[in-house]
Design a protein around this motif. Structure first.
Motif, PDB file in Angstrom:
ATOM      1  N   ARG A  36      14.027 -27.501  39.538  1.00  0.00           N
ATOM      2  CA  ARG A  36      13.427 -28.793  39.179  1.00  0.00           C
ATOM      3  C   ARG A  36      14.006 -29.365  37.890  1.00  0.00           C
ATOM      4  NH1 ARG A  36       7.088 -28.422  39.384  1.00  0.00           N
ATOM      5  NH2 ARG A  36       7.433 -30.360  38.274  1.00  0.00           N
ATOM      6  N   ILE A  37      14.584 -28.536  37.055  1.00  0.00           N
ATOM      7  CA  ILE A  37      15.162 -28.980  35.787  1.00  0.00           C
ATOM      8  C   ILE A  37      16.496 -29.688  35.998  1.00  0.00           C
ATOM      9  CG2 ILE A  37      16.119 -28.184  33.586  1.00  0.00           C
ATOM     10  CD1 ILE A  37      14.188 -25.785  33.817  1.00  0.00           C
ATOM     11  N   GLU A  38      17.260 -29.209  36.962  1.00  0.00           N
ATOM     12  CA  GLU A  38      18.634 -29.670  37.164  1.00  0.00           C
ATOM     13  C   GLU A  38      18.774 -31.187  37.323  1.00  0.00           C
ATOM     14  OE1 GLU A  38      22.576 -28.007  39.442  1.00  0.00           O
ATOM     15  OE2 GLU A  38      20.617 -27.604  40.313  1.00  0.00           O
ATOM     16  N   PRO A  39      18.011 -31.851  38.176  1.00  0.00           N
ATOM     17  CA  PRO A  39      18.190 -33.301  38.322  1.00  0.00           C
ATOM     18  C   PRO A  39      17.859 -34.080  37.049  1.00  0.00           C
ATOM     19  CG  PRO A  39      16.816 -32.445  40.105  1.00  0.00           C
ATOM     20  CD  PRO A  39      17.064 -31.328  39.150  1.00  0.00           C
ATOM     21  N   GLN A  40      16.911 -33.571  36.298  1.00  0.00           N
ATOM     22  CA  GLN A  40      16.543 -34.244  35.053  1.00  0.00           C
ATOM     23  C   GLN A  40      17.663 -34.151  34.035  1.00  0.00           C
ATOM     24  OE1 GLN A  40      12.736 -32.727  33.843  1.00  0.00           O
ATOM     25  NE2 GLN A  40      11.796 -33.233  35.795  1.00  0.00           N
ATOM     26  N   LEU A  41      18.311 -33.009  33.959  1.00  0.00           N
ATOM     27  CA  LEU A  41      19.429 -32.859  33.032  1.00  0.00           C
ATOM     28  C   LEU A  41      20.656 -33.637  33.494  1.00  0.00           C
ATOM     29  CD1 LEU A  41      19.241 -29.092  32.035  1.00  0.00           C
ATOM     30  CD2 LEU A  41      18.579 -31.070  30.685  1.00  0.00           C
ATOM     31  N   GLN A  60      25.953 -26.134  35.925  1.00  0.00           N
ATOM     32  CA  GLN A  60      26.465 -25.035  36.749  1.00  0.00           C
ATOM     33  C   GLN A  60      25.721 -23.739  36.449  1.00  0.00           C
ATOM     34  OE1 GLN A  60      30.672 -25.251  35.849  1.00  0.00           O
ATOM     35  NE2 GLN A  60      31.109 -26.432  37.714  1.00  0.00           N
ATOM     36  N   GLY A  61      25.373 -23.536  35.187  1.00  0.00           N
ATOM     37  CA  GLY A  61      24.602 -22.353  34.805  1.00  0.00           C
ATOM     38  C   GLY A  61      23.212 -22.365  35.420  1.00  0.00           C
ATOM     39  N   ILE A  62      22.590 -23.531  35.461  1.00  0.00           N
ATOM     40  CA  ILE A  62      21.280 -23.657  36.092  1.00  0.00           C
ATOM     41  C   ILE A  62      21.389 -23.356  37.581  1.00  0.00           C
ATOM     42  CG2 ILE A  62      19.484 -25.328  36.729  1.00  0.00           C
ATOM     43  CD1 ILE A  62      19.954 -26.617  33.961  1.00  0.00           C
ATOM     44  N   ASP A  63      22.410 -23.910  38.220  1.00  0.00           N
ATOM     45  CA  ASP A  63      22.618 -23.666  39.640  1.00  0.00           C
ATOM     46  C   ASP A  63      22.843 -22.175  39.907  1.00  0.00           C
ATOM     47  OD1 ASP A  63      22.998 -24.678  42.375  1.00  0.00           O
ATOM     48  OD2 ASP A  63      25.068 -24.000  42.098  1.00  0.00           O
ATOM     49  N   LEU A  64      23.607 -21.512  39.059  1.00  0.00           N
ATOM     50  CA  LEU A  64      23.849 -20.086  39.201  1.00  0.00           C
ATOM     51  C   LEU A  64      22.554 -19.292  39.030  1.00  0.00           C
ATOM     52  CD1 LEU A  64      25.823 -17.736  39.596  1.00  0.00           C
ATOM     53  CD2 LEU A  64      26.272 -17.814  37.126  1.00  0.00           C
ATOM     54  N   ALA A  65      21.724 -19.697  38.071  1.00  0.00           N
ATOM     55  CA  ALA A  65      20.444 -19.015  37.854  1.00  0.00           C
ATOM     56  C   ALA A  65      19.560 -19.126  39.094  1.00  0.00           C
ATOM     57  CB  ALA A  65      19.733 -19.597  36.634  1.00  0.00           C
ATOM     58  N   GLN A  67      20.631 -19.583  42.233  1.00  0.00           N
ATOM     59  CA  GLN A  67      21.235 -18.767  43.284  1.00  0.00           C
ATOM     60  C   GLN A  67      20.976 -17.272  43.072  1.00  0.00           C
ATOM     61  OE1 GLN A  67      25.343 -19.696  44.292  1.00  0.00           O
ATOM     62  NE2 GLN A  67      25.041 -21.781  43.536  1.00  0.00           N
ATOM     63  N   LYS A  68      21.082 -16.818  41.816  1.00  0.00           N
ATOM     64  CA  LYS A  68      20.847 -15.404  41.523  1.00  0.00           C
ATOM     65  C   LYS A  68      19.387 -15.031  41.757  1.00  0.00           C
ATOM     66  CE  LYS A  68      24.309 -13.781  38.438  1.00  0.00           C
ATOM     67  NZ  LYS A  68      24.444 -12.941  37.269  1.00  0.00           N
ATOM     68  N   THR A  69      18.478 -15.898  41.355  1.00  0.00           N
ATOM     69  CA  THR A  69      17.051 -15.629  41.542  1.00  0.00           C
ATOM     70  C   THR A  69      16.715 -15.549  43.017  1.00  0.00           C
ATOM     71  OG1 THR A  69      16.576 -16.795  39.472  1.00  0.00           O
ATOM     72  CG2 THR A  69      14.729 -16.410  40.949  1.00  0.00           C
ATOM     73  N   ARG A  70      17.231 -16.499  43.792  1.00  0.00           N
ATOM     74  CA  ARG A  70      16.992 -16.465  45.243  1.00  0.00           C
ATOM     75  C   ARG A  70      17.676 -15.252  45.885  1.00  0.00           C
ATOM     76  NH1 ARG A  70      17.113 -22.653  45.813  1.00  0.00           N
ATOM     77  NH2 ARG A  70      14.877 -23.051  45.779  1.00  0.00           N
TER      78      ARG A  70
END
Length: 129
Positions: A36-41, A60-65, A67-70
């Motif tokens: 939910r943070i990604e679009p706001q940033l 990209q770091g948020i996206d990786l986080a 993916q890793k969590t899932r």
């Protein structure tokens, strides 16, 4: 002193697969909250072009986080299917280490209903601590 504390604590024993599936649910919650943070940033353009590369790295770091969590959730979910329901664990100490009350309740109550974090809170709502 430590032995007295442990012996006076009520053991909370549950099946390992049940506990792990609650962890899976929590991991999915974390991924959703991060996502939910990604679009706001991404919408923030106030820094200008000189910080675009740095902003892209953060995104990209948020996206990786996420993916890793899932990925961790799916890994635990998959191996949990092969764990016998007869395996029992005492979650008392582990629950005492969880500092967020909502998460502690979600992990320890034996029943999973919805998210531990209130997903639908209005913008600007916060919990003071």
């Amino acid at each position: 002193m430590q032995a007295e504390y442990l012996s006076s604590a009520t053991a909370m024993e549950e099946t390992l697969p049940d506990v792990l599936m609650r962890v899976v649910s929590e991991l999915h919650d974390v991924a959703y909250l991060i996502e939910r943070i990604e679009p706001q940033l991404a919408a923030v353009h106030a820094d200008g072009a000189e910080h675009a590369a740095e902003r892209m790295m953060v995104l990209q770091g948020i996206d990786l986080a996420v993916q890793k969590t899932r990925g961790l959730a799916e890994f635990i979910d998959t191996i949990t299917g092969s764990i016998p329901a007869s395996w029992i664990v005492d979650v008392t100490t582990a629950l005492n280490l969880v500092k967020l009350a909502d998460m502690q309740k979600a992990l320890g109550n034996g029943m999973r209903h919805g998210h531990s974090q209130p997903i639908g809170k209005a913008a600007g709502d916060f919990e003071a601590f």
